[in-house]
Design an enzyme around this catalytic site. Structure first.
Site, PDB file in Angstrom:
ATOM      1  CE  LYS B 192      43.398  22.364  21.422  1.00 45.99           C
ATOM      2  NZ  LYS B 192      43.640  21.646  21.833  1.00 45.99           N
ATOM      3  N   GLY B 245      45.344  15.892  13.101  1.00 47.67           N
ATOM      4  CA  GLY B 245      43.987  15.831  13.781  1.00 47.67           C
ATOM      5  C   GLY B 245      43.372  15.371  12.742  1.00 47.67           C
ATOM      6  CB  SER B 246      40.181  14.769  12.921  1.00 46.46           C
ATOM      7  OG  SER B 246      39.002  15.602  12.834  1.00 46.46           O
ATOM      8  N   GLY B 250      40.973  19.114  10.445  1.00 42.98           N
ATOM      9  CA  GLY B 250      41.250  20.540   9.946  1.00 42.98           C
ATOM     10  C   GLY B 250      40.899  21.539   8.965  1.00 42.98           C
ATOM     11  CD  GLU B 267      50.124  14.152   9.314  1.00 40.76           C
ATOM     12  OE1 GLU B 267      50.421  13.186  10.356  1.00 40.76           O
ATOM     13  OE2 GLU B 267      49.320  13.147   8.909  1.00 40.76           O
TER      14      GLU B 267
END
Lengths: 516, 505
Positions: B192, B245-246, B250, B267
């Site tokens: 995505k 992402g943030s 996460g 990550e």
């Protein structure tokens, strides 16, 4: 012409060295038997250029299937080797070849693989003409060449060292560094494939190369040198010197500026090279030598498949394969059945014109080889072995030999002990596992072995007990770029292909920095 | 609910015209979302809508996952490593061929400067795909000697279907970091893209088909995090989820993954320190520090957003950093001026967030040396989401801007006296993605590097990643490592085989 037994202790030059006063052009147009026309380079390939040999010497290249001359090529001598080594040394020491981002070397190798594929028809045809092998086999070879170069391309930037944790007082690590100029001497049975096994890992790891082709098959590597240049390899990184073992090979093995010699060929020559390496500058050596590999059929094998594999094991590439399954051992209870099927299939092997796509077995590569094989056939007959089929030359033009089976042999016969390197095999009965393991291991060689059985546990058990560098189960001569290949005992030192090939072309440097 | 054409005919500011796919890429075809839901994507340099693309719902994710599962079982698991590798290398070559196209789409969708940023990203895309192409035939296990009665070996096998969720700061790079190792290791994927930057991934799907990947191996969907991202992280047929992402998201994904014990790699965010000792090469420290916070408009997980400077050179560094911004970090539109280094932030939401942090910083007493505002003085730039590169100084550990990730071109400068103080300040964070330090004393550099709590340490550079060196964080910055051989191990699971050779009970 009266054929007499040749004493194998003397080596007889089978190629005429033609010292011409007319200069040989550096490119010769050739029309191949299948109609393909191409320009054959004839020079030595040094610093990305084709050059004549300094002394102007040339030698003849013969088509083994017709015994006719194809062309001449320039013959290197010691002075040419020195020039090639200078070029390779300069490329290694004074350019960023070894120190640049290794992905760049990987990219060049990918380019080369693509070009080999693009030129596969020409390359396969040259190989067939020069070596005598069936064109369909040569095509397979070229496919393996491209695949192997690609595999090494991927390795180029993945040659790791270690960070070695010894405690907080030190920062310790190891690096794998290239060796420098590598001398590489290849045989005539798989000219282009052997070329790729040598140059690909050497170049991927940042070395530079001076490679001597076999005197009977210099053509495909010279054509491929055009592709090396087109792929973008910088000058001096790969150099090809066509010539003879006694001059060029010897010069390479003892050259003070060559850091490593890699050789594929006979055990006898391998020994000479190892001595020369030791006596000169202790250059590193890897050797891929002879074999007398056992091919074992157990009573519970799939007999049809096993027979196919024993055929492949000895008649593939006209038996000119270092790991040929040249001693067949069949378990007692199925011996007669197997022998009969094997004889029928051996007699059905199509031997003939390499360029006929129906042909499976082409010509032996040279007069010298033909003579050697025929003399072993005579020896076998003299020793009292029974010729089940074959046992003679086919025709009198072209080095063709009938697929031959010797039975009723004794283990101490020369034809059971010594490498014949042709389409000649011995077949013996055995009772049980323990006996066949003993028989299989009773050899100074240890290159490969084949096991045919439906009992995988037995196959694994026997594989672990056989002293050979490769054991094939229910297959034979079945190579893959990632699977290491090499010999035990007098079959050699070191492994080619697989991650292991990289070890041949790197050396470890440990760096230990005190930080507390 | 809208009906979209299969392609939009778009013309970009540099004159490049092309057909932008709009569909979800499943089984090598572009298809509309089942409920015809769409998302709009905005050009952040002027706030205008570029176009709409189909957005995946939970049902679409299910279709994609089933396609990936099917492809894994029927074709991909029987595709040799050599063949997988060849496809990846071929894809990399097509990306190289289409560098300018991909870079242009990337630039308009994300705001990255075309010349100084987006093109470099395509270079990385090329490198990463090729690199993993080279690994594909080299994923080997071990044979382990035990005794004569046992043949023991391990196979490093793929998971099957991997769900991958990528961010908007480096759309194509992040895509390559995800699909490269996953495909090399033999997995099939459903990826995505970020809702802010769906376009380049869809265009790349054309190259996936051209390269010859079998249908269902690579599936790429646009969609919203809480809808499509959530569906991927809870789908029972997805065996592994990878997210960049943030940190907050996460954590949601890690919880969701527990539904069927998916393997998880994350990550997430960072507040990475750059420590400058007084014996540093100051000029280089300034240049690397600037690169580490102003490049990509500060939208980098590893950006050195806290710079710790040893007292004797503190103000000198800050002055020189401003000079560096003025001379080297020209702000402007992504297209038209080849020297522009800093583009807009990716969205209004991001811009607002950064501006809010700037206000908090000012309120909490941090001093502003330069910047600290939305760009409004230029009529053209005022339409886009530009934030002026900002230097805060005399920042202290209690301040919000010391603790929280801003994700914009805003750096906090903090003075320190001793090595021990520097280490303490550097580690005073919940994050641990990267760290950097400048010193000419190699012994000190290695000692300090060992003490820094980070997944990556740069000595005498910053944000100087290489696709062959593992990348990832400790503490709240994530789980697992991407890139290098390590990245490959994220996408394999070990299966041990024991063959009894003769032990009968």
């Amino acid at each position: 012409m009266l054929r007499t037994s040749i004493c194998l202790k003397k080596s007889i030059p089978s190629l005429v060295r033609f010292y011409s006063t007319n200069k040989l052009p550096l490119s010769v147009p050739i029309t191949l038997p299948n109609g393909i026309k191409y320009d054959q380079p004839t020079g030595l390939f040094i610093n990305n250029e084709f050059v004549p040999s300094r002394q102007g010497k040339t030698f003849e290249v013969i088509s083994p299937s017709t015994e006719e001359e194809i062309t001449h090529v320039y013959e290197a001598r010691e002075d040419d080797v020195n020039i090639a080594v200078e070029a390779a040394t300069h490329a290694f020491e004074n350019t960023d070849w070894a120190t640049q981002d290794p992905a760049i070397r990987g990219k060049l190798l990918y380019n080369l693989a693509e070009l080999v594929e693009e030129h596969q028809d020409v390359l396969a045809s040259i190989e067939s003409l020069d070596n005598g092998k069936a064109l369909q086999l040569a095509k397979g070879d070229v496919g393996l060449v491209a695949a192997y170069i690609r595999s090494c391309a991927g390795w180029a930037d993945k040659v790791y060292g270690k960070l070695i944790e010894t405690g907080s007082t030190h920062f310790s690590y190891s690096r794998r560094e290239p060796l420098g100029v590598c001398g590489q001497i290849i045989p005539w049975n798989f000219p282009l494939l052997m070329w790729s096994w040598k140059i690909a890992p050497a170049l991927a790891t940042g070395n530079t190369c001076v490679l001597k082709t076999a005197e009977s098959t210099p053509l495909s590597a010279l054509y491929a040198s055009k592709l090396v240049k087109e792929a973008g390899f910088p000058r001096g990184v790969l150099n090809i010197v066509s010539g003879f073992g006694g001059t060029v090979g010897a010069a390479i093995a003892s050259h003070p500026k060559i850091k490593k010699v890699a050789f594929t060929g006979s055990t006898r020559t391998g020994r000479t090279i190892m001595k020369a390496a030791a006596e000169s500058n202790l250059k590193k050596i890897t050797l891929e030598l002879g074999g007398k590999s056992p091919n074992i059929v157990f009573a519970d094998a799939d007999i049809n498949k096993a027979v196919q594999n024993i055929i492949l094991g000895i008649y593939y590439n006209s038996g000119e394969v270092c790991c040929a399954g040249s001693r067949i051992y069949v378990q007692e209870s199925i011996y007669d059945k197997v022998l009969e099927a094997f004889k029928t299939q051996a007699e059905a092997v199509k031997v003939g014109d390499p360029f006929d796509l129906e042909t499976f077995q082409g010509a032996q590569t040279s007069q010298q080889q033909l003579d050697k094989i025929l003399s072993y056939i005579d020896i076998g007959k003299e020793e009292g072995a029974k010729v089940v089929t074959g046992g003679s030359r086919i025709g009198d033009k072209g080095y063709f030999i009938k697929p031959t089976i010797f039975a009723d042999v004794k283990e101490d016969m020369r034809i059971v002990k010594e490498e014949i390197f042709g389409p000649v095999v011995t077949i013996t009965k055995f009772k049980d596992v323990d006996e066949v393991i003993k028989l299989a291991n009773d050899s100074e060689y240890g290159l490969a072995a084949g096991i045919h059985t439906s009992d995988i546990n037995k196959a694994i058990d026997v594989s672990h007990k056989i002293k050979a560098g490769t054991v094939w189960v229910n297959t034979y001569n079945d190579f893959h770029s990632q699977v290491p290949f090499g010999g035990f005992g007098q079959s050699g030192i070191g492994r080619e292909m697989g991650a292991e090939a990289l070890d041949n072309y790197t050396q470890i440097k440990a760096v230990r920095i005190k930080i507390y | 609910m809208t009906e979209l054409p299969e392609f939009h005919e778009l013309t970009l500011p540099n004159g490049f015209s092309y057909k932008q796919p709009t569909g979800l890429f499943i089984n090598n075809k572009f298809v509309p979302s089942i409920k015809k839901e769409t998302i709009d994507t905005i050009d952040p340099s002027n706030g205008e809508k570029i176009c709409s693309v189909y957005a995946a719902s939970e049902e679409d994710v299910d279709v994609a996952v089933k396609a990936a599962k099917d492809a894994f079982k029927t074709t991909w698991r029987h595709t040799s490593g050599s063949d997988r590798g060849r496809l990846l290398v071929k894809l990399s070559e097509l990306c190289e061929r289409d560098t300018d196209k991909l870079a242009a789409i990337e630039a308009i969708d994300s705001g990255k400067p075309f010349e100084q940023n987006a093109k470099g990203d395509i270079g990385e895309l090329y490198n990463v795909l090729r690199y993993y192409g080279g690994w594909a035939d080299k994923v080997h296990g071990q044979t382990i000697p035990v005794d004569d009665n046992k043949l023991a070996y391990t196979v490093h096998e793929p998971y099957g279907v991997c769900g991958q969720i990528i961010p908007w700061n480096y759309p194509l790079c992040m895509l390559s970091w995800k699909i490269g190792p996953a495909l090399a290791a033999g997995n099939t994927i459903v990826l995505k893209s970020a809702e802010q930057t769906p376009l380049s991934a869809l265009y790349l799907c054309n190259l996936v088909v051209e390269a010859g990947f079998p249908a269902g191996v690579v599936n790429i969907i646009s969609g919203l995090g809480p809808v499509a991202g959530s569906a991927l992280s809870t789908h029972p047929l997805v065996s592994k989820i990878a997210f960049t992402g943030s940190t907050a998201v996460g954590q949601i994904i890690q919880k969701a993954a527990s539904s069927n014990m998916k393997a998880v790699t994350l990550e997430t965010g960072g507040k990475s320190p750059l420590v400058i000792f007084e014996d540093a090469n100051l000029e280089q420290a300034v240049k690397w520090a600037a690169f580490g916070i102003f490049f990509n408009s500060g939208q980098v997980c590893t950006s050195n957003s806290r710079v710790l400077i040893q007292e004797p050179i503190y103000m000198k560094f800050i002055e020189k950093l401003k000079e560096c911004i003025d001379s080297d970090y020209k702000q402007g539109l992504p297209f038209g001026d080849d020297t522009v280094m800093v583009g807009p932030q990716v969205s209004k939401q991001q811009q607002d967030r950064i501006l809010k942090y700037i206000e908090i910083g000012k309120k909490e007493g941090a001093k502003v040396f330069t910047g600290g505002y939305k760009v409004t003085d230029d009529e053209v730039l005022a339409k886009g989401y530009f934030v002026k590169p900002t230097i805060f100084y005399d920042v202290t550990p209690e301040m919000t801007i010391f603790k929280e990730e801003i994700f914009g071109p805003v750096v906090s400068c903090i003075p320190f006296k001793t090595e021990e103080e520097a280490i303490e300040l550097a580690n005073d964070t919940l994050y641990g993605l990267a760290a950097a330090l400048f010193s000419k004393d190699i012994t000190r550099a290695h000692k300090v590097a060992r003490e820094l709590e980070a997944g990556m340490v740069w000595i005498n550079s910053s944000n100087d990643s290489d696709f062959r060196v593992p990348f990832g964080g400790v503490k709240m910055s994530g789980i697992g490592r991407e890139l290098g051989e390590y990245g490959l191990t994220n996408y394999t699971q070990t299966k041990a085989y024991h063959v009894n050779l003769g032990w009968d009970l």
